[in-house]
Design a protein around this motif. Structure first.
Motif, PDB file in Angstrom:
ATOM      1  N   VAL A 168      -0.257   3.849   5.648  1.00  0.00           N
ATOM      2  CA  VAL A 168      -0.333   2.395   5.781  1.00  0.00           C
ATOM      3  C   VAL A 168      -0.850   2.012   7.157  1.00  0.00           C
ATOM      4  N   LYS A 169      -1.816   1.109   7.168  1.00  0.00           N
ATOM      5  CA  LYS A 169      -2.287   0.508   8.411  1.00  0.00           C
ATOM      6  C   LYS A 169      -2.380  -0.990   8.189  1.00  0.00           C
ATOM      7  N   ILE A 170      -1.825  -1.751   9.132  1.00  0.00           N
ATOM      8  CA  ILE A 170      -1.901  -3.206   9.048  1.00  0.00           C
ATOM      9  C   ILE A 170      -3.135  -3.649   9.822  1.00  0.00           C
ATOM     10  N   GLN A 171      -4.059  -4.304   9.108  1.00  0.00           N
ATOM     11  CA  GLN A 171      -5.364  -4.626   9.655  1.00  0.00           C
ATOM     12  C   GLN A 171      -5.354  -5.962  10.401  1.00  0.00           C
ATOM     13  N   ASN A 172      -6.369  -6.163  11.236  1.00  0.00           N
ATOM     14  CA  ASN A 172      -6.490  -7.405  11.985  1.00  0.00           C
ATOM     15  C   ASN A 172      -6.782  -8.604  11.095  1.00  0.00           C
ATOM     16  N   ASN A 173      -7.214  -8.357   9.858  1.00  0.00           N
ATOM     17  CA  ASN A 173      -7.469  -9.472   8.943  1.00  0.00           C
ATOM     18  C   ASN A 173      -6.226  -9.868   8.161  1.00  0.00           C
ATOM     19  N   GLY A 174      -5.056  -9.301   8.538  1.00  0.00           N
ATOM     20  CA  GLY A 174      -3.799  -9.709   7.922  1.00  0.00           C
ATOM     21  C   GLY A 174      -3.454  -8.976   6.651  1.00  0.00           C
ATOM     22  N   THR A 175      -4.273  -8.000   6.243  1.00  0.00           N
ATOM     23  CA  THR A 175      -3.986  -7.255   5.021  1.00  0.00           C
ATOM     24  C   THR A 175      -3.410  -5.889   5.362  1.00  0.00           C
ATOM     25  N   ALA A 193      -2.863  10.323   1.054  1.00  0.00           N
ATOM     26  CA  ALA A 193      -3.332  11.691   1.241  1.00  0.00           C
ATOM     27  C   ALA A 193      -2.839  12.539   0.078  1.00  0.00           C
ATOM     28  N   GLN A 194      -3.478  13.648  -0.158  1.00  0.00           N
ATOM     29  CA  GLN A 194      -3.095  14.516  -1.274  1.00  0.00           C
ATOM     30  C   GLN A 194      -1.640  14.952  -1.116  1.00  0.00           C
ATOM     31  N   ASN A 195      -0.839  14.739  -2.190  1.00  0.00           N
ATOM     32  CA  ASN A 195       0.565  15.119  -2.227  1.00  0.00           C
ATOM     33  C   ASN A 195       1.380  14.457  -1.118  1.00  0.00           C
ATOM     34  N   ALA A 196       0.998  13.254  -0.706  1.00  0.00           N
ATOM     35  CA  ALA A 196       1.739  12.569   0.354  1.00  0.00           C
ATOM     36  C   ALA A 196       3.177  12.338  -0.075  1.00  0.00           C
ATOM     37  N   PRO A 197       4.161  12.884   0.632  1.00  0.00           N
ATOM     38  CA  PRO A 197       5.563  12.727   0.222  1.00  0.00           C
ATOM     39  C   PRO A 197       6.030  11.281   0.291  1.00  0.00           C
ATOM     40  N   VAL A 198       5.475  10.510   1.221  1.00  0.00           N
ATOM     41  CA  VAL A 198       5.871   9.109   1.328  1.00  0.00           C
ATOM     42  C   VAL A 198       5.519   8.365   0.044  1.00  0.00           C
ATOM     43  N   ALA A 199       4.288   8.560  -0.438  1.00  0.00           N
ATOM     44  CA  ALA A 199       3.865   7.890  -1.666  1.00  0.00           C
ATOM     45  C   ALA A 199       4.755   8.276  -2.831  1.00  0.00           C
ATOM     46  N   THR A 200       5.086   9.556  -2.931  1.00  0.00           N
ATOM     47  CA  THR A 200       5.937  10.015  -4.026  1.00  0.00           C
ATOM     48  C   THR A 200       7.303   9.353  -3.977  1.00  0.00           C
ATOM     49  N   SER A 215      -1.397  -0.153 -11.763  1.00  0.00           N
ATOM     50  CA  SER A 215      -2.363   0.860 -11.332  1.00  0.00           C
ATOM     51  C   SER A 215      -3.804   0.416 -11.558  1.00  0.00           C
ATOM     52  N   GLU A 216      -3.999  -0.814 -12.043  1.00  0.00           N
ATOM     53  CA  GLU A 216      -5.346  -1.260 -12.395  1.00  0.00           C
ATOM     54  C   GLU A 216      -6.076  -1.976 -11.260  1.00  0.00           C
ATOM     55  N   PHE A 217      -5.344  -2.597 -10.348  1.00  0.00           N
ATOM     56  CA  PHE A 217      -5.961  -3.196  -9.164  1.00  0.00           C
ATOM     57  C   PHE A 217      -4.891  -3.315  -8.077  1.00  0.00           C
ATOM     58  N   PRO A 218      -5.307  -3.351  -6.807  1.00  0.00           N
ATOM     59  CA  PRO A 218      -4.322  -3.368  -5.723  1.00  0.00           C
ATOM     60  C   PRO A 218      -3.694  -4.738  -5.543  1.00  0.00           C
ATOM     61  N   HIS A 219      -2.639  -4.767  -4.765  1.00  0.00           N
ATOM     62  CA  HIS A 219      -2.031  -6.034  -4.385  1.00  0.00           C
ATOM     63  C   HIS A 219      -3.086  -6.890  -3.680  1.00  0.00           C
ATOM     64  N   PRO A 220      -3.133  -8.200  -3.985  1.00  0.00           N
ATOM     65  CA  PRO A 220      -4.154  -9.045  -3.353  1.00  0.00           C
ATOM     66  C   PRO A 220      -4.088  -9.075  -1.829  1.00  0.00           C
ATOM     67  N   LEU A 221      -2.954  -8.712  -1.251  1.00  0.00           N
ATOM     68  CA  LEU A 221      -2.836  -8.695   0.210  1.00  0.00           C
ATOM     69  C   LEU A 221      -3.098  -7.316   0.791  1.00  0.00           C
ATOM     70  N   ALA A 222      -3.558  -6.388  -0.040  1.00  0.00           N
ATOM     71  CA  ALA A 222      -3.795  -5.018   0.405  1.00  0.00           C
ATOM     72  C   ALA A 222      -5.253  -4.645   0.196  1.00  0.00           C
ATOM     73  N   LEU A 257       1.059   1.683  -5.522  1.00  0.00           N
ATOM     74  CA  LEU A 257       1.825   1.845  -4.290  1.00  0.00           C
ATOM     75  C   LEU A 257       1.670   0.641  -3.365  1.00  0.00           C
ATOM     76  N   SER A 258       0.500   0.004  -3.378  1.00  0.00           N
ATOM     77  CA  SER A 258       0.269  -1.115  -2.471  1.00  0.00           C
ATOM     78  C   SER A 258       1.255  -2.255  -2.707  1.00  0.00           C
TER      79      SER A 258
END
Length: 522
Positions: free
Chosen positions: A18-25, A31-38, A210-217, A227-228
């Motif tokens: 996760v990175k919080i961008q300067n545009n507020g999103t 990453a492959q097999n990221a334990p956080v995502a799981t 799983s079809e599209f990301p969160h509008p703020l992501a 996950l978003s």
């Protein structure tokens, strides 16, 4: 597994995710097999089966009790308007509906024959804050106090909106059911305290898919779309948890929720209706029976609108014009934007209607005779008289333009406006969205030329006919009735556990370091 990692290793994994961008999103990378995502995706499990749930709701053939319903709606006019249409139809079924929203819209609500109650927060201040900070996830240090004041006002006004007598007539009121949009933070806690059902309705997606990301992501990999939603939920919950717990203890007399409890910002366990056309965004395959896509809800104000003679004559004087307007969005340099619009219209040889909006576009001494500046005008009256529309991408304006069969260019400022611009592009009824910070004469001129292509107009007209044949208001009322529990009022939810779940403590600690208190969606 995450408990076995060092704090440094956990932080490195989180920073990769996760990175919080300067545009507020929020930008989410998996990453492959990221334990956080799981681990995060485990939060997505619902603690009941759909078959059990469906046994405990009304069928269409069962009698629906007449209820006192409180609608809690936070946002700008475009957010409020579909709920007025919804409320009016509920009243036709014999329900007593109170629409609680910002005092700015008191006359708008009451003129439609719907009871009004004021919620805290000023939508003009909130919209200005949102535009300056490019969204709700970041804030400048000097503006944190603005966030806090607005958020506290909204949360603390929710309980009176559901329980206090009418401020004008003194008629008693106590809600037996709640309808709310997600930015009315605290809705679920009021429903818990009152022991009444809550149904979420919204104009943008807030349920994980799983079809599209969160509008703020912003999510590069489709594997992270679902996950978003969980990440945004956690960031929102982290920011509001202090206010919510104070609200629970002081106002609702409920126990606090542990600061590291997960998913208290989510709506996935609640019946949810989305107020857009399935012809524009079909219901995702992974949204279960708790979720409905009911269609756009139109208030249809045009039948009573009477334009000025000057405007009527101008419309008859030439070809159909383009509409350009940004509604409630504040614009810092209105003269610059006005000049860009006028030059793009000149280059493309088009007549134009420019809506002044909250920013008062058009405050210049001279402008061409083939351009007309307007103030408030119902979109359902105006857009059928236009050849194409350019706007900020608010859900309500998007809906009105598409129903009128107008090719559409979205100039997004923040939030779900980017989402709607991308949906319009995907349907082939508009060009690539142009963020307001990137708007210039060349890009706007090219967008206008794209919209004037005959095949684009044909696709827009076909989509408009499909939307015209829907009735989102009826769909919303049916969804609300269908998801009512068989016994009213329902008992309060059991107290939330005070135990701190692991390994998410470290996750929220990292998030707190990265972002200031988030604010409401508009």
């Amino acid at each position: 597994m995450l408990d076995m990692l060092s704090e440094k290793e956990k932080k490195m994994i989180m920073e990769d995710l996760v990175k919080i961008q300067n545009n507020g999103t929020v930008e989410v990378h998996v990453a492959q097999n990221a334990p956080v995502a799981t681990e995060l995706l485990k939060l997505d499990a619902i603690d009941f089966s759909y078959s059990e749930f469906e046994d405990d709701i009304y069928g269409f053939n069962k009698s629906i009790p007449k209820l006192k319903i409180a609608m809690l709606v936070v946002g700008t006019r475009g957010d409020i308007q579909p709920f007025i249409a919804f409320a009016k139809r509920l009243q036709e079924f014999g329900h007593h509906v109170r629409l609680a929203t910002h005092v700015n819209f008191q006359n708008f609500v009451r003129s439609a024959g719907v009871d009004f109650y004021p919620l805290g927060g000023d939508p003009r201040i909130m919209a200005g804050y949102m535009v300056r900070n490019k969204g709700f996830l970041l804030s400048r240090p000097a503006e944190i106090s603005i966030q806090r004041k607005q958020l506290k006002e909204i949360i603390n006004s929710l309980l009176p909106a559901c329980t206090e007598p009418d401020l004008e007539t003194g008629v008693p009121f106590r809600a037996q059911a709640l309808i709310a949009n997600p930015p009315a933070y605290g809705h679920a806690h009021v429903a818990e305290a009152l022991g009444v059902p809550l149904h979420i309705f919204f104009t943008m997606p807030w349920t994980p898919t799983s079809e599209f990301p969160h509008p703020l992501a912003r999510v590069p990999q489709s594997a992270a779309y679902r996950l978003s939603y969980l990440v945004v939920d956690l960031i929102v919950w982290w920011g509001i948890r202090g206010y919510i717990n104070d609200f629970r203890k002081r106002k609702l007399k409920l126990p606090s929720i542990a600061y590291f409890s997960t998913y208290h910002g989510s709506i996935s366990h609640l019946p949810t209706g989305y107020l857009w056309s399935p012809h524009l965004v079909p219901k995702p395959n992974d949204w279960g029976p708790l979720v409905d896509v009911v269609g756009f809800c139109f208030l249809n104000l045009g039948a009573r609108y009477q334009p000025s003679k000057e405007f009527e004559q101008w419309l008859l004087r030439g070809s159909k014009p383009l509409y350009i307007g940004f509604g409630s969005m504040p614009i810092e340099d209105t003269k610059k934007i006005t000049c860009i619009i006028l030059e793009a219209l000149r280059e493309t040889g088009q007549r134009g209607i420019i809506s002044r909006g909250w920013s008062d576009l058009g405050s210049i001494s001279q402008f061409p005779t083939d351009v007309f500046f307007i103030d408030d005008c119902p979109h359902d009256w105006l857009f059928p008289r236009c050849t194409a529309v350019v706007h900020h991408g608010g859900a309500g304006t998007t809906a009105a333009g598409l129903r009128a069969g107008c090719p559409t260019t979205v100039v997004p400022f923040f939030g779900d406006q980017f989402f709607w611009g991308e949906r319009i592009l995907a349907r082939g009824v508009g060009p690539q969205p142009i963020p307001i910070s990137e708007l210039n004469v060349d890009r706007l001129s090219n967008a206008i030329k794209f919209m004037l292509e005959p095949e684009v107009k044909l696709r827009a007209m076909e989509l408009g006919k499909q939307i015209e044949n829907e009735d989102g208001v009826v769909g919303a009322v049916n969804a609300f009735h269908r998801h009512l529990p068989t016994k009213l009022p329902i008992p309060p939810f059991p107290p939330a556990s005070e135990e701190l779940p692991h390994p998410f403590q470290w996750l929220l600690t990292v998030i707190e370091k990265w972002c200031c208190l988030p604010f409401t969606m508009l």
